[in-house]
Design an enzyme around this catalytic site. Structure first.
Site, short mmCIF file in Angstrom:
data_model
loop_
_atom_site.label_atom_id
_atom_site.label_comp_id
_atom_site.label_asym_id
_atom_site.label_seq_id
_atom_site.Cartn_x
_atom_site.Cartn_y
_atom_site.Cartn_z
N ASP A 335 -2.12 -2.98 -7.72
CA ASP A 335 -2.48 -1.62 -8.11
C ASP A 335 -3.42 -1.07 -7.04
OD1 ASP A 335 -3.58 0.65 -9.54
OD2 ASP A 335 -2.96 -0.31 -11.39
N ARG A 337 -4.74 2.23 -7.51
CA ARG A 337 -5.29 3.47 -8.06
C ARG A 337 -6.81 3.49 -8.01
NH1 ARG A 337 -2.21 3.75 -13.67
NH2 ARG A 337 -2.35 1.51 -13.38
#
Ligand code: ZN
Length: 439
Positions: A335, A337
């Site tokens: 990830d 983000r």
């Protein structure tokens, strides 16, 4: 083919010297004192490319769209001297100033004064500085088939105020471009500012030399997507912890959000949040959806689609126990983000308490509470809204620590192939009629 292409004028800057920004251009740039108590003390963010001596940031306005602006200039369709006429563009709703605006650690990735530059920097604009808004606030009606369905099924009731009989929900919406205060961003990620500047410089192929040559500039307008906020009810109530706030922070998923792809729960969770926001506003509260342009866990859609194939073609089929591993194989990380910057927008709105957080993500929850915002109830996506092909995603996430009021799947459960194969037929063993090629 009709030859109705607009004639392209010669590039506006085809002649003359290249305007370098990598060295200080003079003494006309106004200083930025990040987190100062007032706009006047903070100073404006000036990312103009026309008057080099006025620049007090690295990068240019409009995030990634700055590249399209360059194309328009190169094609001769945009004068690089153009100044926006900002008549009648002021925000429809007053946001702030809130106490968080003058806390240099509370907000590091947007300019809290970015929506009101026409007012708070009127003198500087009159003096010739090209100061552009990085935030715009307007009003809209949003019409979604899921909301119409909720009305038809009796879950939502039009009230003529927050929800019309036509199915339109009334919102205030805000668009926000990224403005990064580099010392503060570095602290969020636990690295030195020097390391952050060097990585940004090198990983963008040396796109912004000032990152390493201009240590006097500590604000960066990065070429990344921004955020959009949708507020259901009175935006001023967001800052009042006594008013019930229903909120979802949602990261972009074009495949599901827009096109209804069923491999994940993004759109169903988003529309469920909107339904909860409308219900909250009708109870006397206020609702918020904060939508971030961080497509595919900020890995982008190409990586995302590669991962889909890797998941569905692996030995044993698409299983929850391999969900994160397949992403890591392709992208190097699970990830990107990094929810560390996400709470900034909540602090810009003055939020101190979220009564109902419509999210199961432990990363979002930890980032929000870690930034000093109280969270009451956490609202999961109802099971009936999870598409069958998205069961892999939900099982993997709840096993990894996402909030769920139900049972957490065990190791045996995670090994069961639940995702559709790439060549799958529908449940009746026939090709989905929608998959038949167009005649
Ligand atoms: Zn999705």
């Amino acid at each position: 083919m009709a030859a109705d292409v607009t004639p392209v004028r010669p590039p506006a800057r085809s002649a003359g010297h290249i305007r370098l920004t990598s060295h200080s251009g003079g003494h006309a740039a106004m200083p930025i004192t990040w987190g100062a108590a007032t706009a006047a003390e903070r100073g404006p963010v000036v990312g103009t490319t026309t008057t080099r001596g006025h620049r007090n940031v690295v990068g240019t306005h409009s995030g990634s769209y700055g590249v399209y602006r360059a194309l328009a200039v190169a094609a001769g369709s945009l004068s690089r001297e153009h100044r926006a006429d900002l008549t009648n563009t002021s925000p429809t709703d007053v946001i702030g100033p809130h106490p968080q605006w003058s806390d240099p650690e509370a907000i590091v990735s947007l300019d809290p004064w970015g929506g009101t530059v026409v007012d708070v920097f009127a003198d500087e604009i009159a003096a010739g500085y090209d100061i552009r808004p990085t935030i715009a606030v307007t009003k809209a009606h949003v019409i979604l088939p899921e909301i119409a369905d909720a009305i038809a099924r009796g879950r939502l009731r039009p009230d003529g105020r927050f929800l019309l009989a036509s199915g339109a929900a009334l919102v205030t919406k805000a668009a926000i471009e990224p403005v990064w205060y580099l010392p503060g961003v570095a602290r969020r990620f636990g690295c030195t500012e020097a390391d952050l500047r060097r990585a940004l410089f090198e990983e963008t192929g040396g796109m912004y030399p000032e990152l390493v040559t201009r240590s006097d500039l500590d604000v960066f307008l990065p070429p990344v997507g921004g955020q959009t906020l949708y507020v259901f009810g009175d935006a001023a109530d967001l800052a009042d912890p006594a008013v019930e706030l229903t909120a979802r922070v949602h990261d972009e998923c074009n495949g599901s959000d827009v096109f209804g792809s069923d491999i994940c729960t993004c759109r169903p969770y988003l529309t469920h949040a909107i339904e909860e926001c409308i219900l909250g506003a009708q109870r006397g509260g206020v609702g918020l959806v904060a939508y971030s342009r961080k497509e595919g866990r900020a890995l982008g859609e190409v990586t995302k689609f590669l991962v889909y194939n890797a998941r569905k073609r692996q030995a044993g089929g698409d299983t929850a126990d391999q969900y994160f591993a397949r992403t890591e194989c392709v992208a190097g990380v699970q990830d990107m983000r990094f929810q560390e910057l996400m709470p900034d927008v909540l602090h810009w709105l003055g939020i101190r308490k979220i009564h109902r957080l419509v999210s199961m993500s432990n990363m979002k929850y930890d980032a929000i509470t870690g930034s000093g915002i109280d969270v009451g109830e956490r609202v999961n996506i109802p099971d009936e809204l999870v598409p069958p092909d998205a069961r892999v995603e939900i099982d993997a996430k709840t096993a990894a620590g996402y909030f769920t009021p139900g049972p957490v799947p065990d190791a045996d459960e995670l090994k069961k192939a639940k995702g559709r194969r790439l060549d799958a037929l529908d449940a009746l063993g026939a090709l989905d009629p929608l998959d038949v090629p167009n005649p």
